[in-house]
Design an enzyme around this catalytic site. Structure first.
Site, PDB file in Angstrom:
ATOM      1  N   TYR A  28       0.775  -1.261   0.024  1.00 19.75           N
ATOM      2  CA  TYR A  28      -0.197   0.115  -0.054  1.00 19.75           C
ATOM      3  C   TYR A  28       0.798   1.113   0.028  1.00 19.75           C
ATOM      4  O   TYR A  28       0.589   2.203  -0.778  1.00 19.75           O
ATOM      5  CB  TYR A  28      -0.844  -0.026   1.175  1.00 19.75           C
ATOM      6  CG  TYR A  28      -1.635   1.402   1.441  1.00 19.75           C
ATOM      7  CD1 TYR A  28      -2.883   1.527   0.548  1.00 19.75           C
ATOM      8  CD2 TYR A  28      -1.314   2.173   2.284  1.00 19.75           C
ATOM      9  CE1 TYR A  28      -3.527   2.724   0.734  1.00 19.75           C
ATOM     10  CE2 TYR A  28      -2.027   3.465   2.514  1.00 19.75           C
ATOM     11  CZ  TYR A  28      -3.320   3.813   1.459  1.00 19.75           C
ATOM     12  OH  TYR A  28      -3.761   4.894   1.778  1.00 19.75           O
ATOM     13  N   GLN A 131      -6.265  18.301   4.388  1.00 16.61           N
ATOM     14  CA  GLN A 131      -6.364  18.062   3.158  1.00 16.61           C
ATOM     15  C   GLN A 131      -7.705  17.563   2.800  1.00 16.61           C
ATOM     16  O   GLN A 131      -7.954  16.580   3.668  1.00 16.61           O
ATOM     17  CB  GLN A 131      -5.407  16.865   2.464  1.00 16.61           C
ATOM     18  CG  GLN A 131      -5.510  16.611   1.117  1.00 16.61           C
ATOM     19  CD  GLN A 131      -6.409  15.147   1.173  1.00 16.61           C
ATOM     20  OE1 GLN A 131      -6.309  14.645   2.196  1.00 16.61           O
ATOM     21  NE2 GLN A 131      -6.979  14.885  -0.008  1.00 16.61           N
ATOM     22  N   TYR A 133     -10.632  15.690   0.378  1.00 15.10           N
ATOM     23  CA  TYR A 133     -11.038  14.985  -0.665  1.00 15.10           C
ATOM     24  C   TYR A 133     -12.546  15.707  -0.807  1.00 15.10           C
ATOM     25  O   TYR A 133     -13.278  15.339   0.253  1.00 15.10           O
ATOM     26  CB  TYR A 133     -10.929  13.431  -0.559  1.00 15.10           C
ATOM     27  CG  TYR A 133      -9.849  13.000  -0.967  1.00 15.10           C
ATOM     28  CD1 TYR A 133      -9.259  12.947  -2.127  1.00 15.10           C
ATOM     29  CD2 TYR A 133      -9.244  12.344   0.126  1.00 15.10           C
ATOM     30  CE1 TYR A 133      -7.810  12.540  -2.350  1.00 15.10           C
ATOM     31  CE2 TYR A 133      -7.866  11.659   0.084  1.00 15.10           C
ATOM     32  CZ  TYR A 133      -7.052  11.851  -1.417  1.00 15.10           C
ATOM     33  OH  TYR A 133      -5.931  11.321  -1.579  1.00 15.10           O
ATOM     34  N   THR A 159      -7.560  18.405  -2.969  1.00 19.34           N
ATOM     35  CA  THR A 159      -6.996  17.520  -3.897  1.00 19.34           C
ATOM     36  C   THR A 159      -7.893  17.260  -5.027  1.00 19.34           C
ATOM     37  O   THR A 159      -9.045  16.833  -4.832  1.00 19.34           O
ATOM     38  CB  THR A 159      -6.653  15.877  -3.037  1.00 19.34           C
ATOM     39  OG1 THR A 159      -5.512  16.231  -2.114  1.00 19.34           O
ATOM     40  CG2 THR A 159      -5.892  15.172  -4.090  1.00 19.34           C
ATOM     41  N   ARG A 168      -3.893   0.748  -8.901  1.00 15.80           N
ATOM     42  CA  ARG A 168      -2.943   0.308  -8.096  1.00 15.80           C
ATOM     43  C   ARG A 168      -2.825  -1.239  -7.981  1.00 15.80           C
ATOM     44  O   ARG A 168      -3.309  -1.892  -6.901  1.00 15.80           O
ATOM     45  CB  ARG A 168      -3.147   0.769  -6.471  1.00 15.80           C
ATOM     46  CG  ARG A 168      -3.289   2.284  -6.741  1.00 15.80           C
ATOM     47  CD  ARG A 168      -3.350   2.931  -5.195  1.00 15.80           C
ATOM     48  NE  ARG A 168      -3.742   4.360  -5.510  1.00 15.80           N
ATOM     49  CZ  ARG A 168      -3.814   5.171  -4.452  1.00 15.80           C
ATOM     50  NH1 ARG A 168      -3.890   4.906  -3.043  1.00 15.80           N
ATOM     51  NH2 ARG A 168      -4.058   6.376  -4.791  1.00 15.80           N
ATOM     52  N   LYS A 255      -4.214  20.846  -4.799  1.00 13.91           N
ATOM     53  CA  LYS A 255      -3.071  19.870  -5.053  1.00 13.91           C
ATOM     54  C   LYS A 255      -3.415  19.317  -6.280  1.00 13.91           C
ATOM     55  O   LYS A 255      -4.577  18.903  -6.415  1.00 13.91           O
ATOM     56  CB  LYS A 255      -3.102  19.044  -3.671  1.00 13.91           C
ATOM     57  CG  LYS A 255      -1.999  18.085  -3.851  1.00 13.91           C
ATOM     58  CD  LYS A 255      -1.904  17.428  -2.423  1.00 13.91           C
ATOM     59  CE  LYS A 255      -0.938  16.047  -2.472  1.00 13.91           C
ATOM     60  NZ  LYS A 255      -1.307  14.926  -3.276  1.00 13.91           N
ATOM     61  N   HIS A 279       0.625  12.811  -7.783  1.00 16.25           N
ATOM     62  CA  HIS A 279       0.158  11.797  -6.828  1.00 16.25           C
ATOM     63  C   HIS A 279       1.240  10.671  -6.697  1.00 16.25           C
ATOM     64  O   HIS A 279       1.063   9.692  -6.348  1.00 16.25           O
ATOM     65  CB  HIS A 279      -1.178  11.364  -7.029  1.00 16.25           C
ATOM     66  CG  HIS A 279      -2.093  11.177  -5.953  1.00 16.25           C
ATOM     67  ND1 HIS A 279      -3.094  12.120  -5.513  1.00 16.25           N
ATOM     68  CD2 HIS A 279      -2.213  10.192  -4.892  1.00 16.25           C
ATOM     69  CE1 HIS A 279      -3.741  11.807  -4.211  1.00 16.25           C
ATOM     70  NE2 HIS A 279      -3.151  10.490  -3.918  1.00 16.25           N
ATOM     71  N   ARG A 282       0.481   7.220  -8.277  1.00 19.29           N
ATOM     72  CA  ARG A 282      -0.459   6.486  -7.760  1.00 19.29           C
ATOM     73  C   ARG A 282      -1.660   6.590  -8.457  1.00 19.29           C
ATOM     74  O   ARG A 282      -2.474   5.769  -8.212  1.00 19.29           O
ATOM     75  CB  ARG A 282      -0.418   6.616  -6.488  1.00 19.29           C
ATOM     76  CG  ARG A 282       0.700   6.066  -5.398  1.00 19.29           C
ATOM     77  CD  ARG A 282       0.398   6.804  -3.873  1.00 19.29           C
ATOM     78  NE  ARG A 282      -0.216   6.296  -3.183  1.00 19.29           N
ATOM     79  CZ  ARG A 282      -0.142   4.860  -2.562  1.00 19.29           C
ATOM     80  NH1 ARG A 282       0.998   4.280  -2.826  1.00 19.29           N
ATOM     81  NH2 ARG A 282      -1.009   4.427  -1.660  1.00 19.29           N
TER      82      ARG A 282
END
Length: 379
Positions: A28, A131, A133, A159, A168, A255, A279, A282
């Protein structure tokens, strides 16, 4: 042997971290998306940034201080937000918040951290960043901002480069889900990492505590690389940014910017800084290296530019600053340090970065960060 002898570089901390946390946790933390071409591109592009040494400057001690949002800081780097931070090491958010306060540098908590803003309120220093989301629901949005503000966070970071869950694949292969479920396969990995396991046993398996107030994961039909936050989240647009600018009365950062045209438009909307980031590889495996797009973004805006993705030492920080950034943030690095050395890890990482900065600035004859030479492309 002291820490300097055993762990003189970030890569030493990374290697030790891998040996101290379960494999699914490592995957991760350390993985990108796709074949990890963007992550490789970040490293390759940074290595191509040359800085010419300058001699005969006499003895001097470099000044590493900088100013951001009218606040002077002793170092030009800070702690970037990382989702599920407490999965990497028990109590990670509090330990990193305390380190930020101790070092007088920014600490950023993620919306999807394993601690809520209220949990770390007593650990924060003067440079506390929240931060976000972006929640779809306006009521939840307002409540998150209010909770962050009341907990002591002064700077808001939106973000914008996660409109959907990324693939991922390494994380998927590891068997990790969100929230983590300890299958027999994962339990076998946990048994091999007793220090990590003991810390988690004392605190319980981590989950996204801020979101407890808004939803549960029960019955959620989500990809294994997604999480409960996707039930709340929207993909923001320009009106969303304007709404947040009006709703937040402190510094506001966006961001995930990779285009100069976006930076210029955000400046017109009244944001206070641009965060150049892919990022850390990612999200999208065909993204450009951040250092490659940085000069064009610098030319497009007068706003302060924050930079991340691919930073592995003080020299990389100087490469970013010389190429147009005003400040640099690291995410994985602080978690490598925690996993390697527990509570003493963040201070040692800061020491590594500071020593590297001072050494490189001595080679460049740069007494301050404003004296860095113009970068060039190494063949």
């Amino acid at each position: 042997m002291d820490l300097n002898s055993r762990f003189p570089a970030l890569n030493d901390l990374r290697n030790r971290a891998q040996k101290r946390i379960p494999k699914f946790v490592w995957e991760y933390l350390d993985s990108g998306t796709g074949v990890e071409a963007t992550r490789t591109r970040n490293r390759t592009a940074l290595d191509r940034v040359g800085l010419t040494p300058s001699v005969l400057h006499g003895e001097f001690e470099p000044d590493l201080s900088t100013t951001l949002f009218d606040q002077k800081m002793p170092l030009p780097f800070g702690i970037a937000p990382v989702g599920m931070s407490g999965l990497m090491w028990p109590n990670a958010e509090a330990l990193l918040a305390q380190a930020g306060a101790r070092l007088d540098i920014p600490y950023s908590i993620s919306t999807v951290a394993t601690a809520s803003p209220e949990d770390v309120a007593g650990d924060l220093g003067p440079h506390a960043w929240f931060q976000m989301y972006p929640p779809r629901d306006e009521g939840i949005r307002r409540d998150m901002l209010d909770r962050a503000r009341k907990s002591g966070f002064k700077t808001l970071v939106l973000t914008v480069d996660v409109p959907v869950a990324s693939r991922r694949e390494r994380q998927t292969r590891s068997g990790l889900t969100n929230p983590p479920r300890l299958t027999p396969r994962l339990l076998a990995q946990v048994a091999m990492r007793p220090t990590w396991a003991l810390g988690m046993a004392q605190r319980g398996m981590p989950h996204m505590r801020m979101l407890d107030a808004y939803t549960t994961a029960a019955g959620a039909n989500l990809p294994v690389t997604a999480h409960v936050g996707y039930l709340l989240r929207t993909s923001p647009d320009w009106d969303y940014v304007k709404w947040l600018r009006d709703a937040w009365d402190g510094p506001f950062v966006v961001k995930g910017i990779l285009r100069g045209t976006d930076a210029a438009r955000l400046e017109r909307l009244g944001v206070d800084a641009i965060w150049v980031s892919n990022h850390a590889g990612r999200q999208f495996d065909a993204a450009p290296a951040t250092i490659e797009v940085l000069p064009a973004i610098r030319s497009a805006t007068r706003l302060p530019i924050i930079f991340d993705s691919g930073i592995e030492g003080g020299l990389d920080i100087l490469r970013a600053l010389a190429s147009g950034a005003d400040f640099v943030m690291l995410g994985r690095a602080w978690h490598y340090a925690l996993a390697a050395l527990a509570a003493s890890g963040p201070d040692h990482l800061a020491h590594i970065l500071k020593a590297d900065l001072e050494s490189c600035m001595g080679q460049l004859g740069a007494r301050t960060l404003r004296d860095l030479p113009k970068p060039f492309v190494l063949d």
